[in-house]
Design an enzyme around this catalytic site. Structure first.
Site, PDB file in Angstrom:
ATOM      1  CE1 TYR A  52      13.123   9.881   6.042  1.00 29.01           C
ATOM      2  CE2 TYR A  52      13.885  10.698   3.925  1.00 29.01           C
ATOM      3  CZ  TYR A  52      13.414  10.906   5.250  1.00 29.01           C
ATOM      4  OH  TYR A  52      13.168  12.422   5.515  1.00 29.01           O
ATOM      5  CG  HIS A 110      15.350  12.306  10.921  1.00 24.53           C
ATOM      6  ND1 HIS A 110      15.343  11.452  10.131  1.00 24.53           N
ATOM      7  CD2 HIS A 110      14.198  13.084  10.419  1.00 24.53           C
ATOM      8  CE1 HIS A 110      14.535  11.321   9.200  1.00 24.53           C
ATOM      9  NE2 HIS A 110      13.594  12.424   9.294  1.00 24.53           N
TER      10      HIS A 110
HETATM   11  P1  NAP Z   1       5.569  15.394  -0.101  1.00 30.79           P
HETATM   12  O1  NAP Z   1       6.901  15.986  -1.184  1.00 30.79           O
HETATM   13  O2  NAP Z   1       4.743  16.618   0.348  1.00 30.79           O
HETATM   14  O3  NAP Z   1       4.473  14.678  -1.292  1.00 30.79           O
HETATM   15  C1  NAP Z   1       4.725  13.632  -1.888  1.00 30.79           C
HETATM   16  C2  NAP Z   1       3.536  13.159  -2.851  1.00 30.79           C
HETATM   17  O4  NAP Z   1       3.291  14.013  -3.859  1.00 30.79           O
HETATM   18  C3  NAP Z   1       4.022  11.859  -3.387  1.00 30.79           C
HETATM   19  O5  NAP Z   1       2.668  11.211  -3.486  1.00 30.79           O
HETATM   20  C4  NAP Z   1       4.006  12.369  -4.844  1.00 30.79           C
HETATM   21  O6  NAP Z   1       3.727  11.539  -5.697  1.00 30.79           O
HETATM   22  C5  NAP Z   1       3.152  13.510  -5.037  1.00 30.79           C
HETATM   23  N1  NAP Z   1       3.611  14.468  -5.996  1.00 30.79           N
HETATM   24  C6  NAP Z   1       4.932  15.021  -6.056  1.00 30.79           C
HETATM   25  N2  NAP Z   1       5.012  16.148  -7.062  1.00 30.79           N
HETATM   26  C7  NAP Z   1       3.660  15.953  -7.456  1.00 30.79           C
HETATM   27  C8  NAP Z   1       3.084  17.041  -8.465  1.00 30.79           C
HETATM   28  N3  NAP Z   1       3.787  17.631  -9.080  1.00 30.79           N
HETATM   29  N4  NAP Z   1       1.797  16.612  -8.866  1.00 30.79           N
HETATM   30  C9  NAP Z   1       1.214  15.672  -8.175  1.00 30.79           C
HETATM   31  N5  NAP Z   1       1.771  14.698  -7.202  1.00 30.79           N
HETATM   32  C10 NAP Z   1       2.878  15.120  -6.729  1.00 30.79           C
HETATM   33  O7  NAP Z   1       5.838  14.525   0.830  1.00 30.79           O
HETATM   34  P2  NAP Z   1       6.904  13.931   1.613  1.00 30.79           P
HETATM   35  O8  NAP Z   1       7.631  12.830   0.978  1.00 30.79           O
HETATM   36  O9  NAP Z   1       6.529  13.627   2.951  1.00 30.79           O
HETATM   37  O10 NAP Z   1       7.824  15.099   1.868  1.00 30.79           O
HETATM   38  C11 NAP Z   1       9.132  15.349   0.926  1.00 30.79           C
HETATM   39  C12 NAP Z   1      10.345  15.082   1.700  1.00 30.79           C
HETATM   40  O11 NAP Z   1      10.629  15.573   2.834  1.00 30.79           O
HETATM   41  C13 NAP Z   1      10.464  13.575   1.984  1.00 30.79           C
HETATM   42  O12 NAP Z   1      10.371  12.700   0.827  1.00 30.79           O
HETATM   43  C14 NAP Z   1      11.607  13.609   2.847  1.00 30.79           C
HETATM   44  O13 NAP Z   1      12.799  13.869   1.980  1.00 30.79           O
HETATM   45  C15 NAP Z   1      11.435  14.837   3.513  1.00 30.79           C
HETATM   46  N6  NAP Z   1      10.842  14.611   4.609  1.00 30.79           N
HETATM   47  C16 NAP Z   1      11.515  14.990   5.974  1.00 30.79           C
HETATM   48  C17 NAP Z   1      10.923  14.708   7.287  1.00 30.79           C
HETATM   49  C18 NAP Z   1      11.782  15.008   8.376  1.00 30.79           C
HETATM   50  O14 NAP Z   1      11.312  14.602   9.632  1.00 30.79           O
HETATM   51  N7  NAP Z   1      13.058  15.699   8.594  1.00 30.79           N
HETATM   52  C19 NAP Z   1       9.788  14.385   7.148  1.00 30.79           C
HETATM   53  C20 NAP Z   1       9.077  13.883   6.165  1.00 30.79           C
HETATM   54  C21 NAP Z   1       9.705  14.173   4.937  1.00 30.79           C
HETATM   55  P3  NAP Z   1       4.787  10.179  -6.550  1.00 30.79           P
HETATM   56  O15 NAP Z   1       5.802   9.928  -5.564  1.00 30.79           O
HETATM   57  O16 NAP Z   1       4.074   9.273  -7.163  1.00 30.79           O
HETATM   58  O17 NAP Z   1       5.313  11.181  -7.695  1.00 30.79           O
END
Ligand code: NAP
Length: 280
Positions: A52, A110
């Site tokens: 990240y 990962h």
């Molecule tokens: P996500 O959590 O599905 O979505 C994040 C988005 O949703 C951001 O734009 C955030 O806005 C918004 N959001 C969050 N809570 C909200 C709410 N209550 N109301 C409205 N909007 C909301 O996306 P992600 O970051 O892809 O996934 C989550 C985590 O999973 C990652 O951060 C990472 O740690 C992990 N991940 C792991 C892998 C892997 O390969 N292992 C891949 C992808 C992700 P704001 O930020 O503006 O609040």
């Protein structure tokens, strides 16, 4: 916040944690304040990775980790390109330094890569016996890969499989979730809110979600998280850099949907089968 046994780790964890992917792009003060508000609200499972921001997110988290370490369940991940025996150990040392801590609670591969899994798991075991990590697991592992990992590590060693899972991407319900359950491995849903692609009202599916949420007096995002968490052994790590979002997410950890809500969501967002494991 509801808690549940986290795989074979003997630890009860809140069903919701906090993701940090792309957080280096957010205003740092706001993002850190949001993370800290989340920890205060019980979202103490913090997920990060050396990937990240090429280490910048771990560096951003460092001061917060240093202040709140005892409360956190801190997770990071090694890149497959670093996952040789020596490379895994060196990558972990770098993550610990950036995160300003002497141990991770959980260290994940990962996604499956080209280094032999035996070497990565041997490195995980070494890190574990040295006290640098408390436990280890995998991410983006399909059922065959998970079987292989469990066969190499032995029963009760692989704590979780972190996989893509949200309302519009439910393929893991067919094989991955049942296999994880059989093996006693926790499922951690990443991108549980669709990673910026959330079903909104103009679409018919978004309208169903909005209607059900309004009836319940919650937001569609809260309803979406509660739907994923309806199953035992499933955890989710939404990323939010705004305090309001974090607090809404934390409240979703208390939300239990009724049978009518579950079947309406199931019909609007069917669990389609996919040939391979979907991943971002
Ligand atoms: P996500 O959590 O599905 O979505 C994040 C988005 O949703 C951001 O734009 C955030 O806005 C918004 N959001 C969050 N809570 C909200 C709410 N209550 N109301 C409205 N909007 C909301 O996306 P992600 O970051 O892809 O996934 C989550 C985590 O999973 C990652 O951060 C990472 O740690 C992990 N991940 C792991 C892998 C892997 O390969 N292992 C891949 C992808 C992700 P704001 O930020 O503006 O609040």
């Amino acid at each position: 916040m509801r808690t549940a046994a986290f795989g074979p780790s003997q630890i009860d964890l809140p069903v919701l944690g906090q993701g940090t992917w792309n957080m280096e792009r957010d205003p740092p003060g706001e993002a850190l304040a949001a993370l800290e508000a989340g920890i205060d609200a019980g979202l103490r499972h913090i997920d990060t990775a050396e990937l990240y921001g090429s280490g910048r997110v771990e560096t951003l988290l460092g001061p917060l980790v240093a202040r709140r370490r005892a409360e956190l369940y801190l997770v990071s991940k090694v890149l497959p390109s670093n996952a040789s025996y020596a490379g895994t150990i060196a990558a972990c040392e770098r993550s610990l330094k950036r995160l300003r801590t002497d141990r991770l609670d959980l260290y994940l591969l990962h996604w499956p890569g080209s280094y032999p899994l035996e070497d990565t798991i041997r490195a995980f075991e070494k890190l574990r016996s040295d006290g640098k990590i408390r436990a280890y697991g995998v991410s983006n592992f399909d059922v065959d890969e998970l079987d292989a990992a469990v066969a190499i590590a032995g029963a009760g060693r692989i704590v979780c499989n972190q996989v893509l899972y949200h309302l519009e991407e439910r393929a893991i319900e067919h094989r991955v979730i049942p296999r994880c359950r059989n093996l006693g491995v926790a499922v951690v849903a990443y991108s549980p809110l669709g990673s910026g692609c959330f079903p909104s009202a103009p679409s018919s599916r978004g309208a169903v979600l909005a209607r059900l949420a309004a009836k319940r007096g919650v937001t569609p995002y809260q309803l979406a998280l509660a739907f994923l968490l309806r199953q035992g052994g499933v955890f989710a790590i939404p990323k939010a850099a705004r305090i309001q979002h974090v607090l809404e997410n934390a409240a979703a950890g208390e939300l239990v949907l009724d049978a009518a809500e579950l079947s309406a969501l199931d019909a609007a967002f069917p669990a389609k089968r996919k040939r391979g494991l979907p991943m971002l």
